[in-house]
Scaffold this motif. Structure first.
Motif, PDB file in Angstrom:
ATOM      1  N   ARG A   1      28.302  37.821  -7.713  1.00 11.87           N
ATOM      2  CA  ARG A   1      28.897  38.494  -8.874  1.00 11.87           C
ATOM      3  C   ARG A   1      27.982  39.573  -9.423  1.00 11.87           C
ATOM      4  O   ARG A   1      28.436  40.683  -9.745  1.00 11.87           O
ATOM      5  CB  ARG A   1      29.181  37.473  -9.978  1.00 11.87           C
TER       6      ARG A   1
ATOM      7  N   VAL B   1      38.920  39.639   1.109  1.00 11.83           N
ATOM      8  CA  VAL B   1      39.109  38.246   0.716  1.00 11.83           C
ATOM      9  C   VAL B   1      38.485  37.349   1.761  1.00 11.83           C
ATOM     10  O   VAL B   1      38.249  37.766   2.881  1.00 11.83           O
ATOM     11  CB  VAL B   1      40.606  37.887   0.551  1.00 11.83           C
TER      12      VAL B   1
ATOM     13  N   PRO C   1      37.454  47.631 -10.330  1.00 15.09           N
ATOM     14  CA  PRO C   1      37.149  47.407  -8.905  1.00 15.09           C
ATOM     15  C   PRO C   1      36.760  48.709  -8.216  1.00 15.09           C
ATOM     16  O   PRO C   1      37.260  49.783  -8.556  1.00 15.09           O
ATOM     17  CB  PRO C   1      38.462  46.852  -8.355  1.00 15.09           C
TER      18      PRO C   1
ATOM     19  N   SER D   1      37.334  42.185 -17.376  1.00 11.26           N
ATOM     20  CA  SER D   1      37.759  41.776 -18.717  1.00 11.26           C
ATOM     21  C   SER D   1      36.617  41.788 -19.727  1.00 11.26           C
ATOM     22  O   SER D   1      36.834  42.094 -20.904  1.00 11.26           O
ATOM     23  CB  SER D   1      38.388  40.383 -18.667  1.00 11.26           C
TER      24      SER D   1
ATOM     25  N   ASP E   1      33.766  41.798  -2.558  1.00 10.69           N
ATOM     26  CA  ASP E   1      34.043  41.302  -3.912  1.00 10.69           C
ATOM     27  C   ASP E   1      34.259  42.444  -4.899  1.00 10.69           C
ATOM     28  O   ASP E   1      35.109  42.370  -5.788  1.00 10.69           O
ATOM     29  CB  ASP E   1      32.873  40.452  -4.416  1.00 10.69           C
TER      30      ASP E   1
ATOM     31  N   THR F   1      36.970  38.151 -12.117  1.00 12.15           N
ATOM     32  CA  THR F   1      37.814  38.909 -13.044  1.00 12.15           C
ATOM     33  C   THR F   1      37.079  39.263 -14.333  1.00 12.15           C
ATOM     34  O   THR F   1      37.439  40.235 -15.010  1.00 12.15           O
ATOM     35  CB  THR F   1      39.084  38.120 -13.380  1.00 12.15           C
ATOM     36  N   GLU F   2      36.034  38.495 -14.667  1.00  2.33           N
ATOM     37  CA  GLU F   2      35.280  38.778 -15.886  1.00  2.33           C
ATOM     38  C   GLU F   2      34.544  40.119 -15.819  1.00  2.33           C
ATOM     39  O   GLU F   2      34.189  40.687 -16.857  1.00  2.33           O
ATOM     40  CB  GLU F   2      34.285  37.654 -16.181  1.00  2.33           C
TER      41      GLU F   2
ATOM     42  N   ASN G   1      37.840  43.774  -5.030  1.00  2.00           N
ATOM     43  CA  ASN G   1      38.951  42.841  -5.236  1.00  2.00           C
ATOM     44  C   ASN G   1      39.027  42.454  -6.707  1.00  2.00           C
ATOM     45  O   ASN G   1      38.160  41.748  -7.220  1.00  2.00           O
ATOM     46  CB  ASN G   1      38.754  41.601  -4.364  1.00  2.00           C
ATOM     47  N   ARG G   2      40.088  42.887  -7.400  1.00  2.00           N
ATOM     48  CA  ARG G   2      40.167  42.664  -8.845  1.00  2.00           C
ATOM     49  C   ARG G   2      40.364  41.195  -9.199  1.00  2.00           C
ATOM     50  O   ARG G   2      40.168  40.794 -10.348  1.00  2.00           O
ATOM     51  CB  ARG G   2      41.280  43.504  -9.457  1.00  2.00           C
ATOM     52  N   TRP G   3      40.746  40.364  -8.233  1.00  2.00           N
ATOM     53  CA  TRP G   3      41.004  38.953  -8.527  1.00  2.00           C
ATOM     54  C   TRP G   3      39.804  38.066  -8.239  1.00  2.00           C
ATOM     55  O   TRP G   3      39.888  36.847  -8.422  1.00  2.00           O
ATOM     56  CB  TRP G   3      42.233  38.479  -7.751  1.00  2.00           C
ATOM     57  N   ILE G   4      38.721  38.652  -7.791  1.00  2.00           N
ATOM     58  CA  ILE G   4      37.451  37.923  -7.642  1.00  2.00           C
ATOM     59  C   ILE G   4      36.533  38.394  -8.763  1.00  2.00           C
ATOM     60  O   ILE G   4      36.377  39.594  -8.981  1.00  2.00           O
ATOM     61  CB  ILE G   4      36.814  38.187  -6.268  1.00  2.00           C
TER      62      ILE G   4
END
Length: 260
Positions: free
Chosen positions: A107, A260, A175, A169, A157, A165-166, A160-163
């Motif tokens: 991350r 992914v 991404p 946000s 990673d 996500t923080e 990819n906006r779904w990995i």
């Protein structure tokens, strides 16, 4: 093509149609031992290179306690980067010597990729050994393996906006799918190379900035040690690069970096 012949295949020139690179390694001096000659040439050509280090190398000198060693090695790294035209150096503050591959590391590197938006991502050998494509050689350190592998994974990673996500946000980091290549320095199986000639002298000066580390590493005269090591490496690679001194890399293009 036989395995032996494949190992002697000519190295392809590194891609040059990019403007921004992010170099991600574990310790101060990793890039100076690995690929500073190439970086010097790239920054001379107007390209931007940023350094990201997982640790400050605070466990690297036995005679200096970590709380004193970390700031010393950070200062040496910043001076070393400046020699090859790199002005931005970031540290993630993982503990030297005990970096673990995992979600936190992925991350943090993905966040840096989203911030800096590189087309070229650079890291260091993530495999178990140095030297010898079929094994043997020298055992690699856990930090190198963890950071190198996490960097390869973070390239996907970051896009990819779904990995993680923080990152969007909480940090507002959109991404980034723009990583076109990941280049691994020090690989046992290089595929490409950069001409080391234009940046070789500055790579020597850059590594010499790590004075405190080199002084405890060898009894040799520091400049003799550094010059012998770096020139030996680039001359070895020259055999597969048209006789030109070269910095070899194993390059993973974007179509080999899964999202992914």
């Amino acid at each position: 093509m036989t395995e032996q012949t494949d190992q002697q295949a000519l190295l392809q020139p590194m891609p040059t149609d990019w403007t921004r690179a992010l170099a991600v390694v574990a310790h101060p001096d990793d890039l100076e031992y690995g690929c500073a000659a190439a970086i010097a040439d790239w920054t001379d050509g107007g390209r931007e290179v940023v350094y990201l280090l997982a640790t400050r190398g605070e466990a690297g000198i036995d005679s200096i306690a970590p709380d004193a060693c970390g700031p010393l090695r950070e200062a040496e790294q910043r001076a070393s980067a400046a020699v090859v035209g790199v002005s931005e150096v970031e540290f993630l503050d993982y503990r030297d010597g005990v970096v673990e591959y995992g979600l936190d590391l992925r991350r943090d590197i993905a966040a840096a990729i989203r911030r800096h938006r590189p087309e070229l991502l650079i890291t260091l050998n993530h495999r178990d050994t140095w030297g010898g494509a079929q094994g043997g050689g020298f055992w690699n350190t856990p930090d190198h393996k963890a950071v190198g592998r996490a960097t390869l994974d973070a390239a996907g990673d970051a896009g990819n906006r779904w990995i993680f996500t923080e990152l969007l946000s909480e940090q507002g980091l959109e991404p980034w799918n723009g990583v076109r290549w990941v280049a691994v320095a020090g690989s046992n199986t290089p595929t490409h190379a950069a001409d080391a000639g234009p940046g070789l002298e500055r790579s020597v000066k850059s590594l010499l900035e790590h004075k405190a580390y080199i002084e405890v590493l060898t009894d040799q005269d520091p400049e003799e040690y550094v010059r012998t090591f770096l020139t030996g490496n680039v001359r070895q690679a020259a055999v597969r690069f048209g006789g030109r001194p070269a910095v070899p890399f194993e390059v993973f293009p974007a179509d080999r970096i899964p999202l992914v």
